[in-house]
Structure formats: C-alpha cells, structure tokens
Design a protein around this motif. Structure first.
Motif, mmCIF file in Angstrom:
data_model
loop_
_atom_site.group_PDB
_atom_site.id
_atom_site.type_symbol
_atom_site.label_atom_id
_atom_site.label_comp_id
_atom_site.label_asym_id
_atom_site.label_seq_id
_atom_site.Cartn_x
_atom_site.Cartn_y
_atom_site.Cartn_z
ATOM 1 N N GLU A 94 5.942 10.540 -13.499
ATOM 2 C CA GLU A 94 5.588 9.122 -13.414
ATOM 3 C C GLU A 94 4.091 9.034 -13.097
ATOM 4 O OE1 GLU A 94 8.354 7.324 -10.659
ATOM 5 O OE2 GLU A 94 9.788 6.999 -12.295
ATOM 6 N N ARG A 95 3.296 8.942 -14.133
ATOM 7 C CA ARG A 95 1.845 9.084 -14.024
ATOM 8 C C ARG A 95 1.090 7.765 -14.197
ATOM 9 N NH1 ARG A 95 0.721 12.293 -19.766
ATOM 10 N NH2 ARG A 95 1.981 10.899 -21.051
ATOM 11 N N MET A 96 1.786 6.672 -14.028
ATOM 12 C CA MET A 96 1.145 5.348 -13.989
ATOM 13 C C MET A 96 1.407 4.712 -12.635
ATOM 14 S SD MET A 96 2.026 1.855 -16.156
ATOM 15 C CE MET A 96 0.863 2.025 -17.517
ATOM 16 N N TRP A 97 0.342 4.190 -12.013
ATOM 17 C CA TRP A 97 0.452 3.491 -10.738
ATOM 18 C C TRP A 97 -0.170 2.110 -10.857
ATOM 19 C CZ3 TRP A 97 -0.579 8.577 -11.341
ATOM 20 C CH2 TRP A 97 0.152 9.506 -10.585
ATOM 21 N N VAL A 98 0.461 1.118 -10.240
ATOM 22 C CA VAL A 98 -0.136 -0.205 -10.112
ATOM 23 C C VAL A 98 -0.370 -0.452 -8.631
ATOM 24 C CG1 VAL A 98 0.106 -2.673 -10.516
ATOM 25 C CG2 VAL A 98 1.042 -1.048 -12.173
ATOM 26 N N ILE A 99 -1.626 -0.721 -8.286
ATOM 27 C CA ILE A 99 -2.021 -0.878 -6.884
ATOM 28 C C ILE A 99 -2.501 -2.300 -6.637
ATOM 29 C CG2 ILE A 99 -3.558 -0.062 -5.058
ATOM 30 C CD1 ILE A 99 -3.779 2.583 -6.665
ATOM 31 N N ASP A 100 -1.907 -2.950 -5.645
ATOM 32 C CA ASP A 100 -2.382 -4.255 -5.186
ATOM 33 C C ASP A 100 -3.565 -3.986 -4.264
ATOM 34 O OD1 ASP A 100 -2.824 -6.619 -3.686
ATOM 35 O OD2 ASP A 100 -0.764 -7.274 -4.021
ATOM 36 N N MET A 101 -4.761 -4.257 -4.743
ATOM 37 C CA MET A 101 -5.963 -3.900 -4.002
ATOM 38 C C MET A 101 -6.179 -4.801 -2.788
ATOM 39 S SD MET A 101 -7.046 -1.245 -5.574
ATOM 40 C CE MET A 101 -8.781 -0.968 -5.173
ATOM 41 N N ALA A 102 -5.677 -6.019 -2.841
ATOM 42 C CA ALA A 102 -5.820 -6.937 -1.706
ATOM 43 C C ALA A 102 -4.891 -6.544 -0.566
ATOM 44 C CB ALA A 102 -5.557 -8.368 -2.147
ATOM 45 N N GLN A 103 -3.701 -6.057 -0.930
ATOM 46 C CA GLN A 103 -2.703 -5.686 0.075
ATOM 47 C C GLN A 103 -2.719 -4.197 0.408
ATOM 48 O OE1 GLN A 103 -0.784 -7.966 1.678
ATOM 49 N NE2 GLN A 103 -1.930 -9.523 0.525
ATOM 50 N N HIS A 104 -3.566 -3.415 -0.279
ATOM 51 C CA HIS A 104 -3.656 -1.966 -0.057
ATOM 52 C C HIS A 104 -2.288 -1.309 -0.247
ATOM 53 C CE1 HIS A 104 -7.652 -1.837 2.379
ATOM 54 N NE2 HIS A 104 -7.617 -2.877 1.577
ATOM 55 N N LYS A 105 -1.636 -1.626 -1.340
ATOM 56 C CA LYS A 105 -0.246 -1.212 -1.506
ATOM 57 C C LYS A 105 0.067 -0.853 -2.957
ATOM 58 C CE LYS A 105 4.435 -2.973 -0.591
ATOM 59 N NZ LYS A 105 5.203 -4.131 -0.067
ATOM 60 N N ILE A 106 0.789 0.267 -3.150
ATOM 61 C CA ILE A 106 1.297 0.612 -4.477
ATOM 62 C C ILE A 106 2.540 -0.226 -4.736
ATOM 63 C CG2 ILE A 106 2.289 2.421 -5.930
ATOM 64 C CD1 ILE A 106 0.607 4.442 -4.370
ATOM 65 N N ILE A 107 2.562 -0.937 -5.843
ATOM 66 C CA ILE A 107 3.694 -1.823 -6.125
ATOM 67 C C ILE A 107 4.529 -1.351 -7.302
ATOM 68 C CG2 ILE A 107 2.605 -3.837 -5.082
ATOM 69 C CD1 ILE A 107 1.857 -4.806 -7.857
ATOM 70 N N LEU A 108 4.076 -0.315 -8.013
ATOM 71 C CA LEU A 108 4.867 0.194 -9.131
ATOM 72 C C LEU A 108 4.361 1.578 -9.511
ATOM 73 C CD1 LEU A 108 6.055 -1.775 -12.224
ATOM 74 C CD2 LEU A 108 4.923 0.416 -12.573
ATOM 75 N N GLN A 109 5.284 2.439 -9.909
ATOM 76 C CA GLN A 109 4.950 3.749 -10.459
ATOM 77 C C GLN A 109 5.905 4.004 -11.615
ATOM 78 O OE1 GLN A 109 5.068 7.014 -7.663
ATOM 79 N NE2 GLN A 109 4.332 8.502 -9.156
ATOM 80 N N SER A 110 5.393 4.566 -12.714
ATOM 81 C CA SER A 110 6.223 4.653 -13.914
ATOM 82 C C SER A 110 5.805 5.785 -14.840
ATOM 83 C CB SER A 110 6.139 3.329 -14.681
ATOM 84 O OG SER A 110 6.806 3.404 -15.934
ATOM 85 N N LEU A 111 6.729 6.163 -15.709
ATOM 86 C CA LEU A 111 6.394 6.977 -16.867
ATOM 87 C C LEU A 111 5.482 6.165 -17.783
ATOM 88 C CD1 LEU A 111 9.936 8.329 -17.883
ATOM 89 C CD2 LEU A 111 8.114 9.670 -16.798
ATOM 90 N N VAL A 112 4.661 6.867 -18.567
ATOM 91 C CA VAL A 112 3.832 6.195 -19.570
ATOM 92 C C VAL A 112 3.506 7.206 -20.666
ATOM 93 C CG1 VAL A 112 1.693 6.687 -18.297
ATOM 94 C CG2 VAL A 112 1.738 4.823 -19.962
ATOM 95 N N SER A 113 3.501 6.753 -21.901
ATOM 96 C CA SER A 113 3.285 7.660 -23.026
ATOM 97 C C SER A 113 1.803 7.833 -23.349
ATOM 98 C CB SER A 113 3.998 7.138 -24.274
ATOM 99 O OG SER A 113 3.331 5.987 -24.776
#
Length: 235
Positions: A94-113
């Motif tokens: 799972e090499r994709m991360w979505v980071i909420d920069m205002a909240q300093h928090k990872i909100i999603l991690q996923s596979l990506v092609s």
C-alpha cells in the motif's frame, strides 16, 4: 509558467519561462533555509498521527513536504491535503498515503498502480511522453472530477516541465480499477498496471477522489528522484 522550488530548496523545477541564477550569497542563504526546512519537516514527520496506517518512508515524505510548503507559500493550495505515491515500493504494498496537513494525520493508505511500461512488480522507468504507457514522477495539483470509462475520475495537472506537464494531454488521471487489489497481488506477485494513471481500488475510489479533489498536492516519488533533482539544481 515554470518556476524553481528554490525557496525551500526542493530539488525540482515547477513550471516558468525564466530560470533563477543563484550566486554564492544566495546559495548560502538557501543552505540555511534547507537546514531549517529539514528540522521543521522532521518534527512534522515524527509527530504525524498514523493511526492504523504505516508511515511513508522519510525520503519520500521529505521531498513531498518541502514541495507542499512551497505550493502553500505560493497560494496554490485550496485543499490542505498531501498525497504521496512511492513507486520505490512493490506494487503489492500500500504505497499511496493521503495526509491531512492541517490535522497532522494520515487519513488513507492504499494500493496504487503504475504504468504498464514502467515495470512489473516494481516501477523503474518513467516518461512524460504521450502513448508511452509509463508513469510520470513529480508534483501535481488535483483538478476537477468527471465521469469517464472508469467511472468517477480525477484530473491532474502536472507542475514540472518536461517531467509531468503533459498529464492532461496524456489523460493521466486518478480512477478506480478492478485490477488493483490484494488478491491479484497475492496470486501473481504484482497488481495490474495502467496506461500511466495512478489507478486505485474501486472500493475507495469515490472516497479518495472526493477527499483530494480541487487543488490538493499529489507527489509521485521514486528513489532515483532525489539524485536526479540534485543534478538539475546544480546544472
């Protein structure tokens, strides 16, 4: 328009028609800025709330963070999210991360092609050319959504001249794909590949796209990129 991400010493070029020439005094200032930026970045990373997810590798995060901050200072971000895709890693991870920069928090991690001509399990070859069927590295801003042959999709605007600025012309977008799944990764040792799009599992497509659309930052990384950008900066 193209311009260098020189303010925070990110080693890349974002689009301008002119090139900045740094003299020794500017180089010294840039070094100090880089050291300060590194300290801020490391502190942010160490305090990042990963929750149930894993942290991205620091190498990819550092470049992504510096780019994000530069876009933010330039007033180009409307949606304070940073998406990192690390093509140094196996497509089974799972090499994709979505980071909420205002909240300093990872909100999603996923596979990506990655693109079918970029590699099989690992991506190792990248291109900005139409019909290359390869992935393009670098910084993007997310655009608008549309309904296409893959359903809900998200347009991307490549920000680096010669690296990914043909994303729109190539129709490189974020979309869902049935070939991006853990079962396929387990059975054949790699997930399916796209024609260059960072495709994601269908189950998360709507959530991901609705979250990161409208001018958030996407950074696609590979381990070869840091040295490449260092050479570009000093050339």
């Amino acid at each position: 328009m193209t311009y260098k991400l020189f303010a925070l010493l990110i080693f890349s070029f974002l689009a301008t028609e002119s090139t900045l020439k740094a003299d020794h005094s500017v180089a010294s200032l840039a070094l100090n800025t880089k050291n300060e930026a590194h300290t801020v970045c490391k502190s942010f990373y160490d305090q990042l709330d990963a929750g149930c997810y894993k942290l991205p590798n620091y190498e990819s995060f550092e470049l992504a963070f510096e780019g994000y901050e530069t876009f933010k200072c330039a007033g180009k971000i409307k949606n304070e999210l940073l998406t990192i895709v690390d093509f140094s890693l196996s497509s089974t991870k799972e090499r994709m991360w979505v980071i909420d920069m205002a909240q300093h928090k990872i909100i999603l991690q996923s596979l990506v092609s990655h693109g079918m001509n970029s590699g099989k399990e690992f991506a190792h070859s990248f291109s900005n050319e139409i019909n290359s069927f390869k992935s393009s590295l670098g910084f993007y801003l997310t655009g608008e959504t549309y309904i296409g042959k893959h359903g809900l999709s998200l347009k991307l605007d490549g920000q680096e001249y010669g690296v990914n600025d043909k994303a729109r012309a190539r129709a490189v977008v974020i979309h869902g794909a049935s070939y991006v799944n853990h079962q396929l990764a387990k059975s054949q040792g790699y997930i399916g590949r796209s024609q260059g799009c960072p495709a994601v599992p269908e189950a998360i497509t709507k959530t991901l796209i609705e979250t990161i659309k409208n001018q958030s930052v996407l950074y696609i990384h590979h381990s070869s990129r840091k040295e490449q950008l260092r050479k570009e900066l000093t050339s």
